[in-house]
Design an enzyme around this catalytic site. Structure first.
Site, mmCIF file in Angstrom:
data_model
loop_
_atom_site.group_PDB
_atom_site.id
_atom_site.type_symbol
_atom_site.label_atom_id
_atom_site.label_comp_id
_atom_site.label_asym_id
_atom_site.label_seq_id
_atom_site.Cartn_x
_atom_site.Cartn_y
_atom_site.Cartn_z
ATOM 1 N N LEU A 37 25.320 37.035 34.008
ATOM 2 C CA LEU A 37 25.466 36.853 32.601
ATOM 3 C C LEU A 37 24.378 35.995 32.052
ATOM 4 C CD1 LEU A 37 29.355 36.678 32.381
ATOM 5 C CD2 LEU A 37 27.582 38.641 31.826
ATOM 6 N N GLN B 102 24.183 27.680 39.852
ATOM 7 C CA GLN B 102 25.653 27.831 40.758
ATOM 8 C C GLN B 102 25.314 28.234 42.054
ATOM 9 O OE1 GLN B 102 30.054 29.182 40.262
ATOM 10 N NE2 GLN B 102 28.608 29.880 38.770
ATOM 11 N N GLU C 47 31.780 31.705 44.609
ATOM 12 C CA GLU C 47 32.158 31.201 46.139
ATOM 13 C C GLU C 47 31.185 31.919 46.896
ATOM 14 O OE1 GLU C 47 36.079 30.034 46.192
ATOM 15 O OE2 GLU C 47 36.506 31.215 44.313
#
Ligand code: MOS
Length: 734
Positions: free
Chosen positions: A626, A634, A701
């Site tokens: 996105l 991240q 994750e």
């Protein structure tokens, strides 16, 4: 065109954060605030025999000292949505060091801290169980793991025939230590009661589930409770549940009839909000000489608290990562005198893939096969347990592109074959995976006749970029500029959203935002095309496109009008629609996972055995991205954590007293700037029409998975020494 999804947009909340305008829980301006300080057990097992609180109660500024003797009645919380099910302040029993045995409330923080030192506690102590091996001796084989969410024993095929087909076997034990969450923002609770109404400012990854939990605890309707969490300084799983300290602060606020603020100290973070349990993993891989896996056996041994089943699900990826007909995974669980472990970034995959990817590397050496080639020969073209097709999978491309960027073809596979002066150089790689899940979520989009757009959902931004990506999704669907869109989150007054966990927020909430924005723009289109005063009168809905804040005719973009014009002509101040992510959730016939390949270079001082990661390349297939910038950020964060997991992180408990000895950031080591090399992250472009309407698979994750394995493999390549016990500290290489 207003295509903004995917673009490397700066954080829309960036300015607020750097100017101090972002309100974190502990900063919320609340009047008449009082301060809570916890009293904690200094022993790990036994009973309180004497509890002397008078001096504290009469100390300056003190409003209350609440212990099991005078605690008001409340309902105990159970594990899920509670972090643990230990009854709070109910009796004199002690189960772990750091157990909350009381809370002092005073007018200032200093008064509360001082008074807490005046509480005298005597104990009758018993020998606690701290050692994992001792705990496992009295352990058991759980039927369910992961807090009851997953079956413990998963198998397919026939292990015996897998053994007999195997020409090469790798049989090893890998272990990982206890690890603690260290978000930059410690957990905090700020509880404000007005009669039977509670406003709770809480550092939570789940305002709605916290609301439900507190409603049960205090026996009041959920509508009487508002939970607010506008910004989080990281969560990583330790803020997913309601933990005892939050309940204590809230009941204390009701007791003293003042708002109470409780902020955990860094040390308290190690005993109050869960941790990653240590694991011992027995792994057997069998393969034919040409490198085809015939068997995978993975037994996960780990620990939990004396009172809850929480089992770090280390075999989660083992059962689906590679194509292998004979697989057996199970668990053995022991109990130690510690609080209940919990989710920590990639629960299961992070330690589990360290073991599996180390074992695959060992197998590659046993077979004299390149580790990438071994993985490709065992590539799971379909989900191996169910035979379902993948919704999308680019793992081979991740390997190939990663190898190319890294320069893997220049690697001499022989251990100790690469060096630079006094340093040994090693190159290693590993796979990464994480499920692409989603939970039910809703969002509301409102278009105002001013042209402003408000998007709302009770979701969270853990620092990951939720504010930003949701703004992008709404702006793109409506064809408006980002500046026109405001996204509100972190408040139970907003449309319901799930706990921000399991890397599902972009998928769950993003899809709901997309649905709500699509609905509301359709409403405006309907108004326009049925209105003879509109330039779009009698157009078909599918002929209308959305650009520059306007509804335009696809075939003649000179014709059209703005949202404001439509609303104003209809005398509407605003128009809204609620959307959810229900539509594509039934696509169960597809297996949904993100994948990646991670490549690292280590440099090890020959004499000191100090390992430095000097290069790192991660290539991932994670569906639609996105925001290229926040996504990359991240991934870099998760890979950095993986470096810490591989080389540094280790919670040390004293074997006799069960105390955590390194409960601070100077003794519990995590990577600092100089420990982190240039990390290259790339995403393979994936179009996934099955996973959800947005095509996102989640990345949070995934980023930590495989990193420790790749580093351990690189350490072996550099030194010829296989370290199967994390962290890889110099003493183990000596
Ligand atoms: Mo994540 S460990 O589900 O916050």
């Amino acid at each position: 065109m207003n295509k903004v999804i995917g673009k490397p947009i700066n954080r829309v909340d960036g300015k607020l954060k750097v100017t101090g305008g972002a309100h974190y829980t502990a900063d919320m301006p609340v009047e008449n605030l009082t301060y809570g300080v916890l009293i904690e057990s200094t022993i790990a097992k036994g009973k309180i025999t004497k509890l002397e609180t008078t001096a504290a109660e009469t100390a300056p500024g003190v409003l209350a000292v609440i212990t099991y003797r005078n605690v008001p009645k409340f309902n105990q919380i159970t594990f899920f949505p509670g972090g643990q099910s230990l009854p709070i302040l109910q009796d004199e029993n002690i189960y772990y060091q750091g157990q909350h045995i009381g809370i002092v409330v005073a007018k200032t923080l200093e008064q509360a801290q001082y008074a807490a030192t005046l509480v005298k506690v005597e104990y009758q102590t018993e020998q606690p169980t701290i050692d994992i091996d001792e705990a496992l001796q009295q352990g058991y084989y759980p039927e369910k793991i992961f807090g009851g969410m997953l079956p413990a024993h998963i198998f397919r095929g026939d292990i015996t025939s897998g053994h007999s087909q195997a020409e090469v076997l790798v049989e090893q034990t890998y272990s990982t230590p206890m690890e603690n969450h260290n978000p930059i923002e410690p957990s905090a609770t700020l509880a404000v009661w007005e009669d039977d109404y509670l406003t709770l400012y809480e550092t939570t990854q789940g305002v709605c589930s916290a609301q439900g939990a507190m409603a049960k605890v205090f026996d009041i309707p959920p509508e009487n409770i508002r939970v607010i969490s506008e910004f989080l300084g990281g969560g990583f799983g330790c803020k997913a549940f309601v933990w005892p300290h939050a309940i204590l602060a809230t009941l204390a606020a009701r007791y003293v009839k003042h708002p109470v603020k409780l902020v955990l100290t860094r040390a308290q973070m190690y005993t109050s909000v869960g941790y990653r349990a240590p694991t011992k993993q027995h792994l057997t891989l069998g393969a034919t000489k040409d490198g085809k896996l015939t068997l995978i056996k993975h037994i996960g041994e780990t620990i939990t608290s004396p009172f809850d089943e929480f089992t770090e699900p280390v075999t989660k990826a083992t059962k689906m990562m590679y194509s292998c007909p004979n697989v057996d995974t199970k668990y053995r669980l022991g109990r130690i005198n510690a609080s209940t472990p919990t989710f920590m970034r990639a629960p299961g995959e992070a330690p589990g893939m360290f073991a599996l990817e180390s074992a695959m590397d060992e197998l590659s050496y046993a077979l004299e096969l390149d580790p990438i080639e071994l993985r490709i020969r065992n590539h799971a073209d379909v989900e191996p347990a169910t035979g379902h097709p993948w919704s999308s999978k680019s793992l081979k491309e991740c390997y190939h592109r990663g190898a190319e960027i890294f320069g893997w073809k220049h690697r001499n596979p022989k251990p100790r074959s690469m060096s630079d002066g006094e340093s040994l150089i090693g190159w290693g790689m590993a796979s990464a995976t994480f499920p692409a899940g989603s939970f039910p979520a809703t969002a509301k989009v409102t278009i105002y006749n001013s042209g402003e757009i408000l998007v709302e959902s009770a979701t969270h931004d853990l620092g990951t970029g939720t504010y930003t990506v949701m703004t992008q999704v709404a702006a793109e669907v409506l064809g408006v500029s980002l500046e026109k869109v405001e996204f509100k989150l972190g408040d139970t007054k907003l449309p319901k959203a799930p706990v921000t966990g399991n890397s599902t927020t972009a998928s769950s909430v993003g899809t709901a935002v997309q649905a709500a924005a699509t609905k509301v723009r359709s409403k405006v289109v309907e108004m326009a095309i049925s209105d003879s005063d509109s330039p779009l009168y009698q157009a078909k809905p599918e002929e209308v496109i959305f650009e520059s804040g306007k509804l335009l005719l696809k075939n003649n973009p000179a014709v059209g009008e703005s949202y404001q014009e439509v609303l104003t002509r209809h005398g509407l101040e605003n128009i809204e629609a609620v959307g959810d992510n229900a539509s594509k959730q039934q696509q169960q016939e597809y297996a949904k996972h993100s994948f990646g390949g991670i490549f690292v270079e280590v440099r090890i001082e020959r004499l000191l055995g100090e390992v430095r990661v000097t290069r790192c390349v991660g290539v991932y297939g994670a569906g639609r991205i996105l925001n290229a910038k926040t996504a990359r950020s991240q991934m870099i964060g998760g890979i950095t954590w993986g470096i810490g997991m591989a080389l540094m992180e280790h919670t040390v408990m004293s074997p006799h007293y069960g105390r955590i000895l390194n409960h601070n950031l100077s003794d519990y080591l995590i990577p600092v700037q100089l420990d982190v090399p240039d990390i290259q992250v790339q995403f393979v472009e994936e179009e996934d029409p099955y996973v959800n309407a947005l095509g996102t698979k989640g990345i949070g994750e995934l980023s930590i998975v495989g990193v420790a394995g790749a580093i351990a493999n690189a350490v072996y390549h550099a030194t010829g020494k296989r370290i199967r016990d994390l962290p890889i500290t110099p003493d183990k290489l000596g």
